[in-house]
Design a protein around this motif. Structure first.
Motif, PDB file in Angstrom:
ATOM      1  N   UNK A  66       5.242  21.513 -27.811  1.00  0.00           N
ATOM      2  CA  UNK A  66       5.337  20.260 -27.672  1.00  0.00           C
ATOM      3  C   UNK A  66       4.674  19.423 -26.482  1.00  0.00           C
ATOM      4  N   UNK A  67       4.715  20.114 -25.440  1.00  0.00           N
ATOM      5  CA  UNK A  67       4.325  19.621 -24.142  1.00  0.00           C
ATOM      6  C   UNK A  67       2.855  19.960 -24.122  1.00  0.00           C
ATOM      7  N   UNK A  68       2.144  20.941 -24.698  1.00  0.00           N
ATOM      8  CA  UNK A  68       0.796  21.278 -24.911  1.00  0.00           C
ATOM      9  C   UNK A  68       0.166  20.107 -25.658  1.00  0.00           C
ATOM     10  N   UNK A  69       0.613  19.742 -26.774  1.00  0.00           N
ATOM     11  CA  UNK A  69       0.125  18.579 -27.487  1.00  0.00           C
ATOM     12  C   UNK A  69       0.082  17.319 -26.552  1.00  0.00           C
ATOM     13  N   UNK A  70       1.494  16.977 -25.988  1.00  0.00           N
ATOM     14  CA  UNK A  70       1.584  15.731 -25.430  1.00  0.00           C
ATOM     15  C   UNK A  70       0.490  15.624 -24.449  1.00  0.00           C
ATOM     16  N   UNK A  71       0.285  16.749 -23.554  1.00  0.00           N
ATOM     17  CA  UNK A  71      -0.563  16.742 -22.247  1.00  0.00           C
ATOM     18  C   UNK A  71      -1.770  16.701 -22.628  1.00  0.00           C
ATOM     19  N   UNK A  72      -2.536  17.078 -23.937  1.00  0.00           N
ATOM     20  CA  UNK A  72      -3.692  17.004 -24.213  1.00  0.00           C
ATOM     21  C   UNK A  72      -4.147  15.690 -24.581  1.00  0.00           C
ATOM     22  N   UNK A  73      -3.176  14.663 -24.676  1.00  0.00           N
ATOM     23  CA  UNK A  73      -3.350  13.374 -24.758  1.00  0.00           C
ATOM     24  C   UNK A  73      -3.502  12.547 -23.508  1.00  0.00           C
ATOM     25  N   UNK A  74      -2.746  13.186 -22.589  1.00  0.00           N
ATOM     26  CA  UNK A  74      -2.845  12.724 -21.200  1.00  0.00           C
ATOM     27  C   UNK A  74      -3.838  13.220 -20.004  1.00  0.00           C
ATOM     28  N   UNK A  75      -4.756  14.282 -20.482  1.00  0.00           N
ATOM     29  CA  UNK A  75      -5.551  14.901 -19.785  1.00  0.00           C
ATOM     30  C   UNK A  75      -6.302  13.983 -19.066  1.00  0.00           C
ATOM     31  N   UNK A  76      -7.089  12.893 -19.539  1.00  0.00           N
ATOM     32  CA  UNK A  76      -7.959  12.183 -18.743  1.00  0.00           C
ATOM     33  C   UNK A  76      -6.989  11.233 -17.800  1.00  0.00           C
TER      34      UNK A  76
END
Length: 101
Positions: A66-76
């Motif tokens: 879940x964190x993996x998916x969420x952080x992929x959106x916040x990477x930039x």
């Protein structure tokens, strides 16, 4: 007893090493670990921690899918905040990876 002229003081060796442009890493990148919790925020920092940084790529270990998916959106956003806090473009890409069990 005189000093042995073939010995180099450790301080000189470390100074030469850190000043070398041939290192496989930038010693200034170690600052990422000091500012990560502040930049990422307490909740993210509990679930994601930097593993290594090399040639502008920062690898971050994430606690669950879940964190993996969420952080992929916040990477930039995280990348931009890290670079701003560091005062230079130290991170060009953040790679989030699931922590191995």
């Amino acid at each position: 007893m005189g000093k042995n002229p073939t010995l180099t003081p450790l301080k000189d060796i470390i100074t030469d090493l850190l000043g070398s442009t041939n290192l496989p890493f930038n010693p200034e990148d170690a600052t990422i670990w000091r500012v990560w919790d502040e930049v990422a925020g307490e909740t993210i920092a509990r679930n994601a921690q930097p593993l290594w940084v090399k040639q502008g790529r920062l690898r971050v270990r994430v606690s669950d899918p879940i964190w993996l998916q969420e952080l992929s959106f916040l990477e930039e956003t995280i990348r931009n905040q890290l670079n701003e806090r560091l005062g230079r473009k130290a991170v060009e890409k953040i790679e989030f990876r699931l922590r191995s069990r």
